[in-house]
Design a protein around this motif. Sequence first.
Motif, PDB file in Angstrom:
ATOM      1  N   ASN A 185       6.246  -9.194   2.927  1.00 45.15           N
ATOM      2  CA  ASN A 185       5.205  -9.294   3.942  1.00 45.15           C
ATOM      3  C   ASN A 185       5.794  -9.033   5.326  1.00 45.15           C
ATOM      4  N   ASN A 201       2.104  -4.092   9.458  1.00 42.92           N
ATOM      5  CA  ASN A 201       1.384  -3.134   8.612  1.00 42.92           C
ATOM      6  C   ASN A 201       0.030  -3.693   8.192  1.00 42.92           C
ATOM      7  N   PHE A 221      -3.455  -3.938   5.813  1.00 41.09           N
ATOM      8  CA  PHE A 221      -3.747  -3.887   4.381  1.00 41.09           C
ATOM      9  C   PHE A 221      -4.037  -2.457   3.957  1.00 41.09           C
ATOM     10  N   ASP A 222      -4.835  -1.749   4.757  1.00 38.08           N
ATOM     11  CA  ASP A 222      -5.199  -0.375   4.403  1.00 38.08           C
ATOM     12  C   ASP A 222      -3.968   0.526   4.300  1.00 38.08           C
ATOM     13  N   VAL A 260      -0.785  -0.383   3.723  1.00 35.80           N
ATOM     14  CA  VAL A 260       0.018  -0.803   2.574  1.00 35.80           C
ATOM     15  C   VAL A 260      -0.618  -0.286   1.283  1.00 35.80           C
ATOM     16  N   MET A 261      -1.925  -0.451   1.143  1.00 42.20           N
ATOM     17  CA  MET A 261      -2.623   0.008  -0.055  1.00 42.20           C
ATOM     18  C   MET A 261      -2.522   1.522  -0.196  1.00 42.20           C
ATOM     19  N   SER A 264      -3.481  -1.663  -5.983  1.00 40.92           N
ATOM     20  CA  SER A 264      -2.879  -1.696  -4.651  1.00 40.92           C
ATOM     21  C   SER A 264      -3.412  -2.859  -3.837  1.00 40.92           C
ATOM     22  N   GLU A 265      -4.710  -3.123  -3.959  1.00 43.19           N
ATOM     23  CA  GLU A 265      -5.310  -4.240  -3.240  1.00 43.19           C
ATOM     24  C   GLU A 265      -4.743  -5.574  -3.739  1.00 43.19           C
ATOM     25  N   ALA A 280      -1.230  -5.989  -2.387  1.00 45.05           N
ATOM     26  CA  ALA A 280      -1.251  -6.292  -0.952  1.00 45.05           C
ATOM     27  C   ALA A 280      -1.618  -7.756  -0.716  1.00 45.05           C
ATOM     28  N   HIS A 340       0.744 -10.639   0.940  1.00 43.17           N
ATOM     29  CA  HIS A 340       0.245 -11.398   2.091  1.00 43.17           C
ATOM     30  C   HIS A 340       0.355 -12.904   1.866  1.00 43.17           C
ATOM     31  N   LEU A 385       7.367  -0.067   5.661  1.00 41.05           N
ATOM     32  CA  LEU A 385       7.284  -1.249   4.808  1.00 41.05           C
ATOM     33  C   LEU A 385       8.685  -1.801   4.558  1.00 41.05           C
TER      34      LEU A 385
END
Length: 97
Positions: A31, A35, A37-38, A40-41, A55-56, A59, A63, A90
């Motif tokens: 974490n 960055n 969420f969008d 990272v995904m 991916s969600e 993430a 988090h 990342l």
Amino acid sequence: MLYAHDGQEDVLLEEDIDVGSGEPADLIVYNDDHNTFDWVMKSFEEILGHSSAQSEQLALLIHFKGKATVKSAALAELRPKREALVDRGLSAVIEGR
């Protein structure tokens, strides 16, 4: 071989894994505060080939838990993926099993 202690378990770090081997390893993303969420995904989908749903979930795990294993494979397969994630900002490392 050297082991790093992450507070809960000893892990074999990338630099300690035999480069020529197909040793199994884990790609772990940590974490951070910069960055989205969008982003990272999107990175997981484009670099790792994960679905949007996977991916969600990853993430969210990162988090709330602080880190997650995003891919397990041979070291040789994970190295370029780690580099690509790091190039996108990342925080990613490879740990041997």
